[in-house]
Write a protein that holds these residues in place. Structure first.
Motif, short mmCIF file in Angstrom:
data_model
loop_
_atom_site.label_atom_id
_atom_site.label_comp_id
_atom_site.label_asym_id
_atom_site.label_seq_id
_atom_site.Cartn_x
_atom_site.Cartn_y
_atom_site.Cartn_z
N VAL A 65 -15.52 -92.44 4.12
CA VAL A 65 -16.99 -92.40 4.21
C VAL A 65 -17.49 -93.36 5.29
O VAL A 65 -18.57 -93.14 5.87
CB VAL A 65 -17.62 -92.73 2.84
CG1 VAL A 65 -17.49 -94.20 2.51
CG2 VAL A 65 -19.08 -92.30 2.80
N VAL A 70 -22.72 -90.43 11.96
CA VAL A 70 -23.91 -89.87 11.33
C VAL A 70 -25.08 -89.96 12.31
O VAL A 70 -25.20 -90.92 13.08
CB VAL A 70 -24.25 -90.63 10.02
CG1 VAL A 70 -25.41 -89.97 9.30
CG2 VAL A 70 -23.03 -90.67 9.11
N ILE A 76 -24.66 -92.20 5.03
CA ILE A 76 -23.96 -91.28 4.13
C ILE A 76 -23.37 -92.08 2.96
O ILE A 76 -22.81 -93.16 3.15
CB ILE A 76 -22.87 -90.49 4.89
CG1 ILE A 76 -22.27 -89.39 4.01
CG2 ILE A 76 -21.82 -91.40 5.46
CD1 ILE A 76 -21.46 -88.36 4.80
N VAL A 390 -23.77 -84.81 10.87
CA VAL A 390 -22.54 -85.52 10.54
C VAL A 390 -21.40 -84.96 11.39
O VAL A 390 -21.32 -83.75 11.59
CB VAL A 390 -22.18 -85.38 9.04
CG1 VAL A 390 -20.83 -86.03 8.75
CG2 VAL A 390 -23.26 -85.99 8.16
N SER A 402 -23.78 -77.12 1.30
CA SER A 402 -24.86 -78.09 1.50
C SER A 402 -26.05 -77.66 0.66
O SER A 402 -26.33 -76.46 0.54
CB SER A 402 -25.26 -78.19 2.98
OG SER A 402 -25.85 -76.98 3.43
N CYS A 409 -32.29 -85.70 -0.88
CA CYS A 409 -31.15 -85.85 0.03
C CYS A 409 -30.37 -84.55 0.15
O CYS A 409 -30.39 -83.72 -0.76
CB CYS A 409 -30.22 -86.94 -0.46
SG CYS A 409 -30.93 -88.59 -0.41
N TYR A 437 -20.61 -85.89 -0.94
CA TYR A 437 -21.35 -86.86 -0.14
C TYR A 437 -22.85 -86.59 -0.23
O TYR A 437 -23.29 -85.47 -0.48
CB TYR A 437 -20.92 -86.78 1.33
CG TYR A 437 -19.48 -87.15 1.57
CD1 TYR A 437 -19.04 -88.46 1.45
CD2 TYR A 437 -18.55 -86.17 1.94
CE1 TYR A 437 -17.71 -88.79 1.69
CE2 TYR A 437 -17.23 -86.50 2.19
CZ TYR A 437 -16.81 -87.81 2.05
OH TYR A 437 -15.50 -88.14 2.29
N ARG A 438 -23.60 -87.64 0.04
CA ARG A 438 -25.06 -87.53 0.12
C ARG A 438 -25.52 -88.16 1.42
O ARG A 438 -25.14 -89.29 1.74
CB ARG A 438 -25.70 -88.26 -1.07
CG ARG A 438 -27.21 -88.29 -1.04
CD ARG A 438 -27.78 -89.00 -2.27
NE ARG A 438 -27.53 -90.44 -2.25
CZ ARG A 438 -27.94 -91.27 -3.20
NH1 ARG A 438 -28.60 -90.80 -4.25
NH2 ARG A 438 -27.69 -92.57 -3.11
N VAL A 439 -26.32 -87.43 2.18
CA VAL A 439 -26.87 -87.95 3.44
C VAL A 439 -28.33 -88.33 3.18
O VAL A 439 -29.14 -87.50 2.76
CB VAL A 439 -26.77 -86.91 4.56
CG1 VAL A 439 -27.33 -87.49 5.86
CG2 VAL A 439 -25.32 -86.46 4.76
#
Length: 652
Positions: A65, A70, A76, A390, A402, A409, A437-439
């Motif tokens: 990560v 990014v 992220i 990303v 996604s 998010c 993952y979370r952006v």
């Protein structure tokens, strides 16, 4: 919430899920149990094309990560990883804001089945049809729910809710339980007390979705704002599903969007074509999209009742042999490489304002996530790339989903595997890894703090129709319908009449779920100032399939004066669903319009409506083409006339 995928030829064998499912190897290699010498020979001799597993080691999740590149202004977060989640394929959120994860661990071969033969596109024929759970062989797939207990925006606990599934691609909750795509079945697990313990064995709501190729089976369940449960079917499987409401057997080959109504039990094909549709997105205006495994496009936009391009030789014909035309993928400017197998359209209220309405598209083949602006293109759309959200140099990074969560998010499911090609018929996928993952905007601390939408008061639900996050708005609409909050009807009508933009549209959907769209209101709102609301009134009336003469006259009047191309497209789509007497009148009016030949898609939409009525409306059509002024209409002369004659000739 969202996902998306796409289209075409033998080259596609190296792609999509197999490619897009990026994928890893844990332990021993397994082959499907061979049911014939032909299958054994394919397994022994097949030299996989595309991206296959290699000997590079995976990067530990917490290290990985920190190695992402990014986009400026964003950060992220690692939200979940192995061993709790492995091979995540699909994410959704319930009314409490909890995250539900479909873990596709059984992929690539269904448990308990023997492959009898492969065709030249590696579609398998099995010796049997699997029984629905809990009967038959148990698979490795499972559904897990993640919860943020202390409200800090990160998950504190998780639990497996359903296990033993066998090729299960997606899950959504609502309307009394848990809905699971587990081909050949759409399963419903009743859970009235919402304790995550099903009240009984699952109910088989639909049966007959194909299993020939597990990278293109039924997938991507999503609630539409109209209360229907939508899903898609991939490119190299078939289907024979009996509509529970009518008893009609609906058959198809390849990619399409379908929907099922949990109350009326109706099942239907919503639209056809596209790429390998392994994703679905329904935007804030109720438009339907899917990503694609094509190059030089971000996906397909599907008007109701439309037909899109396919790889005909591989994926099979359309269900309508008289379609005589199809729509293309959305035109695109930017990165031409394959493929945007999934995408969501951002409307979460947390990102900077310029992000609203933009496509966030994972590309598992190239280990990145695209951002694309979506622009109007006549009655459809085109896309233009911006800076990537990303990027990663880690070839194991395989984002396959996604979606925008209740905290605003973008969440990504990372299959995390070096293998990305499904065409090698050996199970050497790496089944030990997976990440979510979370952006988020840099410096933000996102969390879902609204509470349980299934328990808050009706007036609070009404207020949430103005929330900046689309997920919150849509879930509020659905809860109003599921809870039958009819006391809100006067307030909903008031909001629609106020012409307040998005909240008026949300209110229309909620009112329709309460069966509150009465004829007098529909007549009033066919004159509404907002074209998007007019479009949805037309859509909802068409879904009824039967309208009064008064409503039919109003629809025809709108067809005569409407300026918005999306409304005109929907008028053609809805006319297709009405009786020949009412539908053909609307279609004839549309064909006369100056705007009709100018838009690249409207003439075909009109033709597809005419074709549906070509037998029951023969007398009406005969009167139409006998008139001299009919032949002066470009749409009739250039699009309808020759197709109509071909259709009658082919039908004998």
């Amino acid at each position: 919430m969202s996902r998306s995928l796409g289209v075409l030829g033998t080259a596609f064998l190296l792609s999509f899920w197999h490619v897009s499912f990026g994928q890893v190897v844990s332990g021993t290699k397994k082959s499907p149990e061979a049911g014939s010498e032909q299958v054994s020979e394919v397994i022994r001799t097949f030299q996989g094309r595309g991206t296959l597993a290699d000997d590079t080691p995976p990067t530990p999740a917490r290290k990985a990560v920190g190695e992402f590149k990014v986009r400026d202004g964003f950060a992220i977060d690692l939200m979940a990883s192995e061993p709790g989640v492995r091979q995540p394929l699909f994410l959704s959120w319930d009314s409490r804001g909890r995250l539900w994860v479909s873990q596709y661990l059984q992929y690539q071969f269904p448990a308990g089945l023997k492959i009898v033969e492969y065709d030249n596109h590696l579609r398998a024929r099995f010796d049997n049809v699997p029984k629905p759970p809990p009967h038959g062989a148990k698979g490795a797939d499972k559904i897990t729910v993640y919860e943020d207990v202390d409200g800090d925006g990160f998950f504190d606990r998780n639990k497996d809710v359903i296990t033993g599934l066998n090729v299960s691609t997606s899950v959504v909750t609502g309307h009394g339980g848990i809905w699971v795509a587990n081909p050949p079945y759409l399963l419903f697990y009743p859970d009235k007390d919402r304790d995550d313990v099903p009240d009984s064995n699952p109910e088989v709501r639909l049966s007959g979705f194909g299993l020939e190729d597990t990278h293109s089976v039924m997938n991507s369940l999503e609630w539409g704002p109209d209360g229907w449960l939508y899903g898609v079917n991939g490119s190299t499987t078939t289907g024979k599903v009996k509509c529970p409401a009518t008893g009609k057997l609906i058959e198809w080959k390849g990619q399409m969007v379908w929907r099922y109504h949990p109350d009326t039990k109706h099942f239907e094909i919503y639209a056809e074509g596209g790429g390998n549709t392994f994703s679905l997105e329904i935007d804030s205006k109720g438009r339907v999209f899917s990503g694609t495994n094509n190059g030089n496009t971000r996906g397909m936009h599907y008007p109701q009742g439309s037909y899109g391009k396919k790889n005909w030789g591989k994926h099979g014909p359309l269900t309508n042999p008289y379609a005589f035309g199809y729509f293309e993928h959305m035109a695109h400017q930017g990165d031409r490489r394959r493929f945007a197998q999934a995408f969501c359209i951002y409307d979460g209220g947390l990102y900077p304002a310029p992000f609203k309405g933009k496509i966030i598209a994972p590309n598992s083949l190239h280990n990145m996530v695209w951002v694309s602006k979506i622009n109007k293109d006549g009655s459809g759309f085109q896309t233009v790339d911006e800076a990537n959200l990303v990027e990663s140099e880690d070839r194991w990074f395989r984002p396959v989903f996604s979606g925008v969560g209740p905290d605003g998010c973008v969440y990504m499911a990372d299959w995390y595997d070096t293998r990305l090609s499904h065409v090698r018929p050996v199970d050497d996928w790496h089944k030990a890894s997976g990440r979510i993952y979370r952006v988020k905007p840099q410096g933000s601390a996102p969390a879902h703090r609204i509470g349980d939408l299934a328990k808050i008061k009706g007036t609070e639900l009404l207020g949430l129709l103005e929330h900046p996050n689309r997920w919150v708005r849509r879930r509020a609409v659905l809860e109003i319908g599921w809870q039958e909050k009819r006391s809100l009807t006067p307030s909903l009508i008031k909001k629609i009449r106020a012409n307040a933009g998005q909240v008026s549209l949300e209110s229309l959907w909620a009112l329709a779920l309460l069966d509150g769209l009465e004829e007098k209101l529909a007549l009033e709102w066919l004159e509404h100032k907002d074209p998007l609301l007019r479009r949805w009134v037309v859509r909802l009336l068409g879904d009824r399939r039967v309208v009064s003469d008064k409503l039919a006259n109003a629809l025809n009047a709108l067809a005569n004066k409407e300026k918005d191309l999306e409304v005109l497209i929907q008028l053609a789509a809805s006319a297709k669903r009405l009786s020949a007497r009412h539908g053909l009148r609307i279609l004839q009016t549309l064909a006369k319009r100056d705007e009709s030949p100018a838009d690249s898609r409207l003439p075909l939409m009109i033709w597809w409506g005419v074709e549906v009525h070509s037998e029951t409306g023969r007398e009406i059509l005969r009167d139409w083409y006998r008139k001299s002024d009919t032949w002066a209409q470009p749409v009739f002369r250039d699009t309808i006339a020759q197709r109509l004659m071909r259709r009658y000739a082919m039908a004998g």
